[in-house]
Scaffold this active site. Structure first.
Site, PDB file in Angstrom:
ATOM      1  N   GLY A  46       1.015  -1.166  -0.054  1.00 31.63           N
ATOM      2  CA  GLY A  46      -0.036  -0.036   0.119  1.00 31.63           C
ATOM      3  C   GLY A  46       0.758   1.242  -0.083  1.00 31.63           C
ATOM      4  CD  GLN A  51       3.266   5.832   2.516  1.00 36.43           C
ATOM      5  OE1 GLN A  51       2.481   5.415   2.071  1.00 36.43           O
ATOM      6  NE2 GLN A  51       4.425   5.145   3.046  1.00 36.43           N
ATOM      7  CB  CYS A  88       5.178   2.227   7.134  1.00 37.14           C
ATOM      8  SG  CYS A  88       4.915   3.629   6.251  1.00 37.14           S
ATOM      9  CG  LEU A  89       6.465   0.706   1.009  1.00 42.55           C
ATOM     10  CD1 LEU A  89       5.740   1.203  -0.164  1.00 42.55           C
ATOM     11  CD2 LEU A  89       7.690  -0.248   0.929  1.00 42.55           C
ATOM     12  CG  HIS A 130      -0.420   0.949   7.168  1.00 42.00           C
ATOM     13  ND1 HIS A 130       0.601   0.905   8.147  1.00 42.00           N
ATOM     14  CD2 HIS A 130      -0.018   2.091   6.358  1.00 42.00           C
ATOM     15  CE1 HIS A 130       1.721   1.472   7.888  1.00 42.00           C
ATOM     16  NE2 HIS A 130       1.371   2.279   6.709  1.00 42.00           N
ATOM     17  CD  GLU A 131      -1.248   2.451   2.750  1.00 44.61           C
ATOM     18  OE1 GLU A 131      -0.633   3.598   2.642  1.00 44.61           O
ATOM     19  OE2 GLU A 131      -0.273   1.556   2.994  1.00 44.61           O
ATOM     20  CG  HIS A 134       0.271   6.806   5.449  1.00 43.87           C
ATOM     21  ND1 HIS A 134       1.342   7.232   6.168  1.00 43.87           N
ATOM     22  CD2 HIS A 134       0.386   5.605   5.217  1.00 43.87           C
ATOM     23  CE1 HIS A 134       2.126   6.403   6.038  1.00 43.87           C
ATOM     24  NE2 HIS A 134       1.699   5.256   5.744  1.00 43.87           N
TER      25      HIS A 134
HETATM   26 ZN    ZN Z   1       2.541   3.300   5.411  1.00 44.18          ZN
END
Ligand code: ZN
Length: 167
Positions: A46, A51, A88-89, A130-131, A134
């Site tokens: 995701g 991000q 998380c990226l 999670h997304e 963000h």
């Molecule tokens: Zn993340």
């Protein structure tokens, strides 16, 4: 189509609230395409627009069942509970144990500006939470059960055992 730079934790944009998208423009379409490319290249499940440095309410997800694009997403129902690993990226090499609902229903526009409702269970439910976090400027590192670990520091099985013993 292009790979965009993924912003890492500590960068102010990750703590800001994203703005709703008003319509699909060529710029939004390009953003979605780039986000998908960037997510797949980074082998993530995701990615949210903040991000990649864009404060818009756009999310892409693929938990192995094909790409999902969510614009202006809103979680409209949550059921049950799951406790599991999350990464998380924007927080490379780290994981934490995060409690999330096990089933999540989300309402959003898709890339064709059609309103959709999707239900996710397990990993997909976790990705929805999670997304969308963000987009509110929230990160998983502030929601862990007992902090953040280096990915290779501990076996995940040990981590899960510890959590279960505490409860
Ligand atoms: Zn993340």
């Amino acid at each position: 189509m292009a790979i965009r730079e993924i912003r890492e934790i500590g960068e102010p944009i990750l703590a800001k609230k994203a703005k709703p998208v008003k319509e699909i423009t060529p710029k939004i379409t390009e953003l979605i395409d780039d986000m998908l490319d960037t997510m797949y290249e980074a082998m993530g499940v995701g990615l949210a627009a903040p991000q990649v440095g864009v404060l818009k309410q756009v999310i892409v997800i693929d938990v192995g069942e094909g790409p999902i694009v969510l614009i202006n997403p809103e979680i409209i129902n949550e059921e049950g509970e799951q406790i599991g690993q999350e990464g998380c990226l924007s927080v490379p090499g780290k994981i934490g144990i995060v409690k999330r609902p096990n089933k999540v229903r989300v309402r959003a526009y898709d890339e064709n500006w059609e309103i959709r409702e999707l239900e996710g269970e397990g990993l997909l439910a976790r990705a929805f939470c999670h997304e969308t976090d963000h987009l509110k400027g929230e990160m998983f590192v502030d929601k862990t059960e007992d902090g953040v670990y280096n990915m290779n520091e501990l076996e995940s099985a040990d981590l899960m055992d510890e959590i279960e013993e505490e409860e």
